[in-house]
Enzyme design. Structure first.
Site, PDB file in Angstrom:
ATOM      1  N   ASP A  13      -0.044   5.329   0.864  1.00  0.00           N
ATOM      2  CA  ASP A  13      -0.200   6.301   1.931  1.00  0.00           C
ATOM      3  C   ASP A  13      -0.330   5.559   3.329  1.00  0.00           C
ATOM      4  O   ASP A  13      -1.338   4.602   3.481  1.00  0.00           O
ATOM      5  CB  ASP A  13      -1.539   6.974   1.600  1.00  0.00           C
ATOM      6  CG  ASP A  13      -1.674   7.955   0.320  1.00  0.00           C
ATOM      7  OD1 ASP A  13      -0.524   8.104   0.005  1.00  0.00           O
ATOM      8  OD2 ASP A  13      -2.642   7.943  -0.348  1.00  0.00           O
ATOM      9  N   ASP A  61       1.058  -1.249  -0.074  1.00  0.00           N
ATOM     10  CA  ASP A  61       0.034   0.020  -0.218  1.00  0.00           C
ATOM     11  C   ASP A  61       0.865   1.161  -0.141  1.00  0.00           C
ATOM     12  O   ASP A  61       2.203   1.128   0.321  1.00  0.00           O
ATOM     13  CB  ASP A  61      -0.808  -0.029   1.262  1.00  0.00           C
ATOM     14  CG  ASP A  61      -1.648   1.207   1.400  1.00  0.00           C
ATOM     15  OD1 ASP A  61      -2.305   1.524   0.598  1.00  0.00           O
ATOM     16  OD2 ASP A  61      -1.543   1.879   2.380  1.00  0.00           O
TER      17      ASP A  61
HETATM   18  P1  B16 Z   1      -6.628  10.176  -4.012  1.00  0.00           P
HETATM   19  P2  B16 Z   1      -3.524   4.109   0.127  1.00  0.00           P
HETATM   20  C1  B16 Z   1      -5.578   6.257   0.022  1.00  0.00           C
HETATM   21  O1  B16 Z   1      -4.220   5.430  -0.540  1.00  0.00           O
HETATM   22  C2  B16 Z   1      -5.688   6.847   1.138  1.00  0.00           C
HETATM   23  O2  B16 Z   1      -5.236   6.109   2.155  1.00  0.00           O
HETATM   24  C3  B16 Z   1      -6.945   7.453   1.372  1.00  0.00           C
HETATM   25  O3  B16 Z   1      -6.953   8.423   2.563  1.00  0.00           O
HETATM   26  C4  B16 Z   1      -7.371   8.308  -0.140  1.00  0.00           C
HETATM   27  O4  B16 Z   1      -8.483   9.027   0.173  1.00  0.00           O
HETATM   28  C5  B16 Z   1      -7.275   7.505  -1.137  1.00  0.00           C
HETATM   29  O5  B16 Z   1      -5.781   7.034  -1.144  1.00  0.00           O
HETATM   30  C6  B16 Z   1      -7.510   8.214  -2.419  1.00  0.00           C
HETATM   31  O6  B16 Z   1      -6.375   9.072  -2.835  1.00  0.00           O
HETATM   32  O7  B16 Z   1      -7.342  11.179  -3.512  1.00  0.00           O
HETATM   33  O8  B16 Z   1      -5.153  10.552  -4.049  1.00  0.00           O
HETATM   34  O9  B16 Z   1      -7.033   9.335  -5.275  1.00  0.00           O
HETATM   35  O10 B16 Z   1      -3.641   4.378   1.252  1.00  0.00           O
HETATM   36  O11 B16 Z   1      -4.543   3.109  -0.501  1.00  0.00           O
HETATM   37  O12 B16 Z   1      -2.324   3.965  -0.653  1.00  0.00           O
HETATM   38 MG    MG Z   2      -2.729   3.237   3.258  1.00  0.00          MG
END
Ligand code: B16
Ligand code: MG
Length: 219
Positions: free
Chosen positions: A16, A14
């Site tokens: 974030d 993953d």
């Molecule tokens: P975006 P991951 C996720 O990433 C985040 O944890 C989440 O907080 C965010 O809303 C989501 O990506 C969408 O991100 O707005 O940049 O498309 O943890 O799955 O890497």
């Molecule tokens: Mg994450």
């Protein structure tokens, strides 16, 4: 007797909250949007957004508040503009400690690496972090229709790598992500507190504490 122990062939990370703390940038961006719109928002609500897609995050934030589709789309775009502005200077120094060492170690063992993120900004982030070349496949919010907790993003990554789900390890920081990886039939390493990643097969408080011997022993 033949050795029937499963073999680890791929790691899917993953993004974030696992490789970098963009969770804080997401929080600040939602906060700006909510302040602008007069919608209540705090860190407690933000916890529910970890690993959740942008669209579903806004649905959670809005709760019972009704907004028309144009306004909804405009809010998503605005939040994303705030977010992209906040990550524009992201660099290697924003990697969590130990991340490059882990990626190097896995590569040297011949393990295939993929990214499995809900973010539609994943390419931009890993380019900034300078780690794009480690990953054979980048599966992100643009790769599949159904976001975590659906297993799709991890199944997509495994299929593109040419590895069966049962030979994959997923590293995740979010409850939605752990659920997605379990639903995909993969071994899950959780990063973070018990209450968030307690359903994973094994978990560590932070990525620098990951012990491969333990993962291999438990796989
Ligand atoms: P975006 P991951 C996720 O990433 C985040 O944890 C989440 O907080 C965010 O809303 C989501 O990506 C969408 O991100 O707005 O940049 O498309 O943890 O799955 O890497
Ligand atoms: Mg994450």
């Amino acid at each position: 007797m033949a050795d029937i122990k499963r073999k680890i062939k791929a790691f899917i990370f993953d993004l974030d909250g696992v490789l970098t703390d963009t969770a804080e940038f997401h929080y600040q961006s939602w906060k700006l949007l909510c302040e602008e719109q007069g919608i209540p928002f705090n860190r407690k609500i933000n916890e529910k957004l970890r690993g959740v897609s942008r669209k579903e995050s806004l649905e959670i934030i809005l709760g019972d508040r009704k907004v028309d589709p144009e306004k909804f789309a405009e809010m998503l775009e605005r939040k994303n503009n705030f977010y992209r502005e906040s990550i524009k200077n992201i660099s290697k120094k924003d990697l969590f400690p130990g991340v490059e060492k882990i990626l190097e170690e896995l590569k040297s063992k011949g393990i295939k690496l993929a990214l499995g993120s809900s973010s539609k900004n994943a390419h931009l982030v890993i380019e900034g972090l300078g780690i794009k070349d480690y990953f054979e496949i980048i599966a992100d919010g643009n790769s599949v229709q159904k976001a975590k907790p659906a297993p799709d993003v991890f199944l997509f990554a495994a299929e593109k790598l040419g590895v069966d789900p049962e030979n994959c390890v997923v590293v995740e920081d979010a409850e939605a992500g752990v659920e997605a990886a379990l639903a995909a039939g993969m071994f899950v390493v959780g990063i973070g507190p018990e209450e968030r990643v307690g359903k994973s097969h094994i978990h560590y408080p932070e990525i620098s504490k990951v012990k491969f011997e333990e993962i291999y022993a438990r796989f």
